[in-house]
Write a protein that holds these residues in place. Structure first.
Motif, PDB file in Angstrom:
ATOM      1  N   SER A  88       6.153   4.716   1.383  1.00 17.74           N
ATOM      2  CA  SER A  88       7.356   4.608   0.566  1.00 17.74           C
ATOM      3  C   SER A  88       7.147   3.638  -0.584  1.00 17.74           C
ATOM      4  N   THR A  89       7.954   3.780  -1.618  1.00 18.64           N
ATOM      5  CA  THR A  89       7.854   2.929  -2.788  1.00 18.64           C
ATOM      6  C   THR A  89       8.488   1.576  -2.493  1.00 18.64           C
ATOM      7  N   LYS A  90       7.746   0.514  -2.781  1.00 23.48           N
ATOM      8  CA  LYS A  90       8.261  -0.835  -2.581  1.00 23.48           C
ATOM      9  C   LYS A  90       8.521  -1.467  -3.935  1.00 23.48           C
ATOM     10  N   LEU A  91       9.772  -1.853  -4.165  1.00 29.89           N
ATOM     11  CA  LEU A  91      10.142  -2.487  -5.418  1.00 29.89           C
ATOM     12  C   LEU A  91      10.183  -3.994  -5.237  1.00 29.89           C
ATOM     13  N   THR A  92       9.759  -4.695  -6.271  1.00 30.90           N
ATOM     14  CA  THR A  92       9.673  -6.143  -6.229  1.00 30.90           C
ATOM     15  C   THR A  92      10.522  -6.733  -7.344  1.00 30.90           C
ATOM     16  N   LYS A  93      11.025  -7.939  -7.114  1.00 28.23           N
ATOM     17  CA  LYS A  93      11.766  -8.662  -8.146  1.00 28.23           C
ATOM     18  C   LYS A  93      11.043  -9.977  -8.437  1.00 28.23           C
ATOM     19  N   TYR A  94      10.685 -10.195  -9.703  1.00 30.88           N
ATOM     20  CA  TYR A  94      10.127 -11.461 -10.152  1.00 30.88           C
ATOM     21  C   TYR A  94      11.028 -11.958 -11.281  1.00 30.88           C
ATOM     22  N   ASP A  95      12.145 -12.572 -10.904  1.00 38.12           N
ATOM     23  CA  ASP A  95      13.166 -12.916 -11.891  1.00 38.12           C
ATOM     24  C   ASP A  95      12.670 -13.869 -12.973  1.00 38.12           C
ATOM     25  N   ASN A  96      11.653 -14.676 -12.651  1.00 30.75           N
ATOM     26  CA  ASN A  96      11.118 -15.593 -13.668  1.00 30.75           C
ATOM     27  C   ASN A  96      10.360 -14.853 -14.763  1.00 30.75           C
ATOM     28  N   ILE A  97      10.026 -13.595 -14.489  1.00 29.07           N
ATOM     29  CA  ILE A  97       9.265 -12.795 -15.449  1.00 29.07           C
ATOM     30  C   ILE A  97      10.103 -11.658 -16.006  1.00 29.07           C
ATOM     31  N   SER A  98      10.759 -10.908 -15.128  1.00 27.88           N
ATOM     32  CA  SER A  98      11.515  -9.736 -15.557  1.00 27.88           C
ATOM     33  C   SER A  98      12.744  -9.551 -14.688  1.00 27.88           C
ATOM     34  N   LYS A  99      13.861  -9.202 -15.329  1.00 28.49           N
ATOM     35  CA  LYS A  99      15.086  -8.911 -14.592  1.00 28.49           C
ATOM     36  C   LYS A  99      15.088  -7.484 -14.051  1.00 28.49           C
ATOM     37  N   ALA A 100      14.087  -6.685 -14.427  1.00 27.50           N
ATOM     38  CA  ALA A 100      13.977  -5.311 -13.929  1.00 27.50           C
ATOM     39  C   ALA A 100      13.332  -5.314 -12.548  1.00 27.50           C
ATOM     40  N   SER A 101      13.477  -4.209 -11.836  1.00 28.78           N
ATOM     41  CA  SER A 101      12.721  -4.011 -10.608  1.00 28.78           C
ATOM     42  C   SER A 101      11.317  -3.557 -10.978  1.00 28.78           C
ATOM     43  N   LEU A 102      10.338  -3.995 -10.213  1.00 29.51           N
ATOM     44  CA  LEU A 102       8.945  -3.700 -10.521  1.00 29.51           C
ATOM     45  C   LEU A 102       8.278  -2.998  -9.354  1.00 29.51           C
ATOM     46  N   GLU A 103       7.529  -1.953  -9.661  1.00 27.92           N
ATOM     47  CA  GLU A 103       6.784  -1.218  -8.645  1.00 27.92           C
ATOM     48  C   GLU A 103       5.285  -1.441  -8.866  1.00 27.92           C
ATOM     49  N   ARG A 104       4.634  -2.065  -7.913  1.00 30.75           N
ATOM     50  CA  ARG A 104       3.198  -2.329  -8.037  1.00 30.75           C
ATOM     51  C   ARG A 104       2.422  -1.013  -8.013  1.00 30.75           C
ATOM     52  N   VAL A 105       1.547  -0.821  -8.990  1.00 29.44           N
ATOM     53  CA  VAL A 105       0.729   0.390  -9.061  1.00 29.44           C
ATOM     54  C   VAL A 105      -0.716  -0.009  -9.329  1.00 29.44           C
ATOM     55  N   SER A 106      -1.629   0.891  -9.000  1.00 31.88           N
ATOM     56  CA  SER A 106      -3.038   0.664  -9.336  1.00 31.88           C
ATOM     57  C   SER A 106      -3.282   1.161 -10.760  1.00 31.88           C
ATOM     58  N   PHE A 107      -4.332   0.690 -11.372  1.00 34.28           N
ATOM     59  CA  PHE A 107      -4.654   1.141 -12.721  1.00 34.28           C
ATOM     60  C   PHE A 107      -4.991   2.630 -12.739  1.00 34.28           C
ATOM     61  N   TYR A 108      -5.471   3.157 -11.628  1.00 34.56           N
ATOM     62  CA  TYR A 108      -5.783   4.585 -11.553  1.00 34.56           C
ATOM     63  C   TYR A 108      -4.515   5.441 -11.600  1.00 34.56           C
ATOM     64  N   GLU A 109      -3.378   4.871 -11.213  1.00 34.74           N
ATOM     65  CA  GLU A 109      -2.124   5.614 -11.229  1.00 34.74           C
ATOM     66  C   GLU A 109      -1.512   5.696 -12.633  1.00 34.74           C
ATOM     67  N   ILE A 110      -2.017   4.905 -13.575  1.00 32.65           N
ATOM     68  CA  ILE A 110      -1.495   4.891 -14.938  1.00 32.65           C
ATOM     69  C   ILE A 110      -2.280   5.908 -15.764  1.00 32.65           C
ATOM     70  N   GLU A 111      -1.594   6.940 -16.211  1.00 29.75           N
ATOM     71  CA  GLU A 111      -2.254   8.041 -16.913  1.00 29.75           C
ATOM     72  C   GLU A 111      -3.020   7.544 -18.154  1.00 29.75           C
ATOM     73  N   ASP A 112      -4.300   7.888 -18.202  1.00 24.14           N
ATOM     74  CA  ASP A 112      -5.173   7.586 -19.343  1.00 24.14           C
ATOM     75  C   ASP A 112      -5.485   6.104 -19.518  1.00 24.14           C
ATOM     76  N   PHE A 113      -5.183   5.279 -18.528  1.00 26.06           N
ATOM     77  CA  PHE A 113      -5.505   3.856 -18.691  1.00 26.06           C
ATOM     78  C   PHE A 113      -6.995   3.676 -18.985  1.00 26.06           C
ATOM     79  N   TYR A 114      -7.836   4.351 -18.240  1.00 27.25           N
ATOM     80  CA  TYR A 114      -9.282   4.180 -18.409  1.00 27.25           C
ATOM     81  C   TYR A 114      -9.824   4.938 -19.623  1.00 27.25           C
ATOM     82  N   ASN A 115      -8.997   5.790 -20.218  1.00 25.70           N
ATOM     83  CA  ASN A 115      -9.419   6.509 -21.427  1.00 25.70           C
ATOM     84  C   ASN A 115      -8.998   5.786 -22.711  1.00 25.70           C
TER      85      ASN A 115
END
Length: 369
Positions: A18-45
């Motif tokens: 399941s997706t785990k959302l994180t809150k780092y209020d000192n950085i962002s007021k949004a919810s954050l979902e930890r992902v690997s760089f491989y999950e980000i489309e075209d990151f390595y390109n």
């Protein structure tokens, strides 16, 4: 035993994945979902060496933020962008309060206006410096929770009142206003206010770099939305190009419509091109304007969206280096297209869905807690 094994596997499928959302209020007021760089489309390109170059430039200012001190120092000793970002950052996808991971991505650019140092029949619209009588009040010493806010106004009698609106500034003589120069197109000047910086080409060929200096303290109101709501433009031509076409055909409506936005920008001459809120010169297609409640300035941000004209994918690692009155929201960014007519063609039409991934330095565990 067999049933127990099936039960354990089922639990793993529905909870372990399941997706785990994180809150780092000192950085962002949004919810954050930890992902690997491989999950980000075209990151390595992507050209991550170029992204590193832009990040290093931003570090001239962002290293003042504790969040980036370590990685900014590290960035100076490497030339391999791929290794640098993978080794020093974790990637997080922004998720809004509704659980959605897509927001609105618009575009902006650096306009070029025709101008003169002297006012005449053609060049009659002033680009103003910050007024001499405008007072800026910092309340943070009394109200620390308001440290990100400033009051802007002027003293009349013994009272501090709001500074003049756009309409008042244009209609009421004010000896405290000093023009940098004059331009020949009121709508182009309005676009300069919206973009925050630009260039003015004088009649002798000299080009002035004009940068944001201050604002009158009035809340920004979208003129494009106002025109759409009142039937001046339609959804099909809701763009800078569509607005300009309407004003060219209805010059008598220009003041009425533009004055809907009471916000007014004051400028200064600059030694460099478009400079964002971070204080560094912006790089074409590698910088974003963001909402600082959700993305700190100086933060590497991977953007996944579409070119508004060609509909080709835009998957790039950028750096948050600017802000804007209209850039508000958990998943919201303005993509900097650069300078000139080609940049306007894309920026003026851009309103695409997109995803944003922020890269948080690994060595800031104390900041994340």
């Amino acid at each position: 035993m067999k049933h127990l094994l099936i039960f354990i596997i089922t639990i793993f499928i529905f909870t372990g994945c399941s997706t785990k959302l994180t809150k780092y209020d000192n950085i962002s007021k949004a919810s954050l979902e930890r992902v690997s760089f491989y999950e980000i489309e075209d990151f390595y390109n992507d050209d991550l060496n170029k992204a590193l170059e832009v990040f290093v430039k931003a570090c001239k200012k962002s290293k003042k933020n504790e969040l980036f001190q370590g990685v900014c120092q590290e960035a100076l000793s490497t030339q391999n962008g791929r290794d640098f970002f993978i080794s020093n950052f974790h990637a997080y996808k922004l998720v809004d309060s509704k659980g959605e991971d897509e927001g609105v991505i618009t575009g902006y650019y650096e306009p070029l206006l025709n101008g003169s140092l002297n006012k005449d029949e053609r060049f009659k619209y002033p680009i103003y410096k910050t007024p001499k009588d405008m007072i800026i009040v910092d309340l943070s010493s009394v109200y620390p929770e308001l440290k990100k806010y400033r009051l802007r106004g002027k003293v009349v009698g013994n009272k501090l009142i709001p500074y003049d609106s756009r309409e008042e500034l244009e209609l009421t003589p004010n000896e405290n206003l000093e023009p940098i120069c004059y331009v020949d197109d009121k709508f182009e000047l309005f676009l300069l206010h919206i973009q925050g910086s630009g260039k003015v080409k004088l009649q002798d060929g000299t080009v002035l770099n004009i940068g944001y200096d201050n604002q009158n303290g009035r809340r920004y109101k979208s003129v494009g939305k106002f025109m759409l709501q009142n039937g001046f433009i339609t959804k099909n031509n809701a763009s800078i190009q569509g607005m300009k076409e309407f004003f060219d055909n209805n010059p008598q409506k220009v003041d009425e419509i533009l004055n809907h936005n009471e916000s007014y920008i004051f400028f200064r001459e600059s030694s460099q091109g478009a400079t964002g809120s971070l204080g560094v010169e912006l790089t074409k297609k590698r910088n974003l304007a963001v909402d600082r409640r959700y993305i700190p300035l100086g933060m590497p941000v991977f953007i996944s969206t579409l070119n508004p004209v060609t509909k080709e994918k835009i998957n790039k690692l950028t750096v948050a280096a600017d802000t804007g009155g209209a850039i508000k929201g958990e998943i919201r960014a303005d993509f900097f297209w650069g300078y000139g007519d080609e940049a306007l063609e894309y920026a003026g039409r851009m309103k695409e869905k997109g995803k944003l991934y922020i890269l948080i330095p690994k060595d800031k565990k104390q900041v994340l807690n």
